[in-house]
Write a protein that holds these residues in place. Structure first.
Motif, PDB file in Angstrom:
ATOM      1  N   LYS A  90       0.856  -1.177   0.000  1.00 11.20           N
ATOM      2  CA  LYS A  90       0.000   0.000   0.000  1.00 11.20           C
ATOM      3  C   LYS A  90       0.892   1.227   0.000  1.00 11.20           C
ATOM      4  CE  LYS A  90      -0.452   0.160   5.046  1.00 11.20           C
ATOM      5  NZ  LYS A  90      -1.360   0.151   6.171  1.00 11.20           N
ATOM      6  N   ASN A  91       0.292   2.379  -0.189  1.00  8.05           N
ATOM      7  CA  ASN A  91       1.044   3.625  -0.195  1.00  8.05           C
ATOM      8  C   ASN A  91       0.871   4.347   1.131  1.00  8.05           C
ATOM      9  OD1 ASN A  91       1.987   3.308  -2.799  1.00  8.05           O
ATOM     10  ND2 ASN A  91       0.274   4.391  -3.706  1.00  8.05           N
ATOM     11  N   CYS A  92       1.946   4.917   1.626  1.00 10.85           N
ATOM     12  CA  CYS A  92       1.905   5.724   2.846  1.00 10.85           C
ATOM     13  C   CYS A  92       1.155   7.023   2.529  1.00 10.85           C
ATOM     14  CB  CYS A  92       3.323   6.027   3.328  1.00 10.85           C
ATOM     15  SG  CYS A  92       3.367   7.146   4.743  1.00 10.85           S
ATOM     16  N   PRO A  93       0.152   7.393   3.339  1.00  6.64           N
ATOM     17  CA  PRO A  93      -0.599   8.620   3.058  1.00  6.64           C
ATOM     18  C   PRO A  93       0.211   9.890   3.297  1.00  6.64           C
ATOM     19  CG  PRO A  93      -1.366   7.618   5.094  1.00  6.64           C
ATOM     20  CD  PRO A  93      -0.396   6.669   4.490  1.00  6.64           C
ATOM     21  N   TYR A  94       1.338   9.800   3.984  1.00  2.78           N
ATOM     22  CA  TYR A  94       2.132  10.983   4.309  1.00  2.78           C
ATOM     23  C   TYR A  94       3.274  11.217   3.314  1.00  2.78           C
ATOM     24  CZ  TYR A  94      -0.480  10.424   8.612  1.00  2.78           C
ATOM     25  OH  TYR A  94      -1.495  10.289   9.508  1.00  2.78           O
ATOM     26  N   ILE A  99       4.762   0.649   0.868  1.00  2.00           N
ATOM     27  CA  ILE A  99       5.106  -0.101   2.069  1.00  2.00           C
ATOM     28  C   ILE A  99       4.272  -1.364   2.131  1.00  2.00           C
ATOM     29  CG2 ILE A  99       5.835   1.923   3.387  1.00  2.00           C
ATOM     30  CD1 ILE A  99       3.069   1.972   4.671  1.00  2.00           C
ATOM     31  N   SER A 100       4.599  -2.248   3.033  1.00  2.00           N
ATOM     32  CA  SER A 100       3.871  -3.493   3.209  1.00  2.00           C
ATOM     33  C   SER A 100       2.453  -3.205   3.685  1.00  2.00           C
ATOM     34  CB  SER A 100       4.595  -4.376   4.234  1.00  2.00           C
ATOM     35  OG  SER A 100       3.825  -5.516   4.528  1.00  2.00           O
ATOM     36  N   ILE A 101       1.537  -4.054   3.285  1.00  2.00           N
ATOM     37  CA  ILE A 101       0.130  -3.889   3.657  1.00  2.00           C
ATOM     38  C   ILE A 101      -0.069  -4.031   5.162  1.00  2.00           C
ATOM     39  CG2 ILE A 101      -0.584  -6.303   3.369  1.00  2.00           C
ATOM     40  CD1 ILE A 101      -2.664  -3.539   1.965  1.00  2.00           C
ATOM     41  N   ASN A 102       0.821  -4.768   5.852  1.00  2.00           N
ATOM     42  CA  ASN A 102       0.694  -5.013   7.286  1.00  2.00           C
ATOM     43  C   ASN A 102       1.449  -4.006   8.142  1.00  2.00           C
ATOM     44  OD1 ASN A 102      -0.834  -7.320   6.729  1.00  2.00           O
ATOM     45  ND2 ASN A 102       1.005  -8.583   6.547  1.00  2.00           N
ATOM     46  N   ALA A 103       2.094  -3.015   7.538  1.00  2.00           N
ATOM     47  CA  ALA A 103       2.908  -2.059   8.297  1.00  2.00           C
ATOM     48  C   ALA A 103       2.013  -1.143   9.139  1.00  2.00           C
ATOM     49  CB  ALA A 103       3.745  -1.225   7.347  1.00  2.00           C
ATOM     50  N   ILE A 104       2.464  -0.896  10.376  1.00  2.00           N
ATOM     51  CA  ILE A 104       1.750   0.055  11.239  1.00  2.00           C
ATOM     52  C   ILE A 104       2.539   1.346  11.397  1.00  2.00           C
ATOM     53  CG2 ILE A 104       0.420  -1.689  12.467  1.00  2.00           C
ATOM     54  CD1 ILE A 104       2.496  -1.576  14.694  1.00  2.00           C
ATOM     55  N   LYS A 105       3.783   1.331  10.931  1.00  2.00           N
ATOM     56  CA  LYS A 105       4.628   2.515  10.954  1.00  2.00           C
ATOM     57  C   LYS A 105       5.402   2.552   9.639  1.00  2.00           C
ATOM     58  CE  LYS A 105       7.060   4.967  14.329  1.00  2.00           C
ATOM     59  NZ  LYS A 105       6.512   5.399  15.424  1.00  2.00           N
ATOM     60  N   CYS A 106       5.425   3.709   8.989  1.00  2.00           N
ATOM     61  CA  CYS A 106       6.122   3.848   7.703  1.00  2.00           C
ATOM     62  C   CYS A 106       7.629   3.827   7.956  1.00  2.00           C
ATOM     63  CB  CYS A 106       5.712   5.147   7.017  1.00  2.00           C
ATOM     64  SG  CYS A 106       6.552   5.404   5.444  1.00  2.00           S
ATOM     65  N   PRO A 107       8.374   2.957   7.258  1.00  2.00           N
ATOM     66  CA  PRO A 107       9.819   2.901   7.464  1.00  2.00           C
ATOM     67  C   PRO A 107      10.556   4.097   6.845  1.00  2.00           C
ATOM     68  CG  PRO A 107       9.185   1.335   5.784  1.00  2.00           C
ATOM     69  CD  PRO A 107       7.918   1.918   6.338  1.00  2.00           C
ATOM     70  N   LEU A 113       0.680   4.698  11.170  1.00  2.49           N
ATOM     71  CA  LEU A 113      -0.384   4.418  10.224  1.00  2.49           C
ATOM     72  C   LEU A 113      -1.529   3.745  10.952  1.00  2.49           C
ATOM     73  CD1 LEU A 113       1.847   2.871   7.410  1.00  2.49           C
ATOM     74  CD2 LEU A 113       1.002   5.217   7.524  1.00  2.49           C
ATOM     75  N   THR A 114      -2.719   4.101  10.567  1.00  2.00           N
ATOM     76  CA  THR A 114      -3.890   3.455  11.157  1.00  2.00           C
ATOM     77  C   THR A 114      -4.243   2.242  10.307  1.00  2.00           C
ATOM     78  OG1 THR A 114      -5.345   4.878   9.883  1.00  2.00           O
ATOM     79  CG2 THR A 114      -4.794   5.595  12.107  1.00  2.00           C
ATOM     80  N   ILE A 115      -4.634   1.171  10.933  1.00  2.00           N
ATOM     81  CA  ILE A 115      -4.999  -0.056  10.246  1.00  2.00           C
ATOM     82  C   ILE A 115      -6.456   0.058   9.871  1.00  2.00           C
ATOM     83  CG2 ILE A 115      -5.218  -2.545  10.397  1.00  2.00           C
ATOM     84  CD1 ILE A 115      -2.948  -2.491  12.441  1.00  2.00           C
TER      85      ILE A 115
END
Length: 116
Positions: A90-94, A99-107, A113-115
């Motif tokens: 998925k794409n980071c909104p910021y 990034i990975s679909i399961n990421a909760i924080k953008c590397p 990120l909100t799930i």
């Protein structure tokens, strides 16, 4: 060239020629290019040139069609790979990085990120 000759009612282009200079044996009108050359005449083989052009066009159209089919197949493969890749990323909104679909924080930008 036989299919082209069949379409054009059996015309044989290879025997079309123009005599530039008559040969030593001035036989008048030559009935074939071989007869003209054996008499020593200088000829321009227009028919051979026409056959070469037609053969080139047939070959180029065939290669064009093969490349067109190959590009369509390759396009389908790339589209399939992108669909599979889209399900895992998925794409980071910021920062708009992938990034990975399961990421909760953008590397990349370290935003939370909100799930969904």
């Amino acid at each position: 060239m036989p299919p082209i000759g069949l379409i054009l009612s059996g015309i044989d282009f290879s025997n079309i020629f123009i005599v530039i200079k008559k040969g030593i044996e001035n036989a008048g009108h030559y009935h074939s290019i071989e007869a003209a050359k054996s008499a020593g005449a200088i000829v321009i083989s227009i028919g051979v040139f026409i056959n070469t052009i037609i053969s080139f066009l047939i070959t180029s159209i065939s290669i064009f069609i093969i490349i067109k089919i190959f590009n369509k197949i390759q396009e389908k493969i790339i589209k399939k790979d992108n669909d599979e890749k889209g399900k895992k990323e998925k794409n980071c909104p910021y920062c708009c990085s992938t990034i990975s679909i399961n990421a909760i924080k953008c590397p990349n930008c370290t935003s939370d990120l909100t799930i969904k």
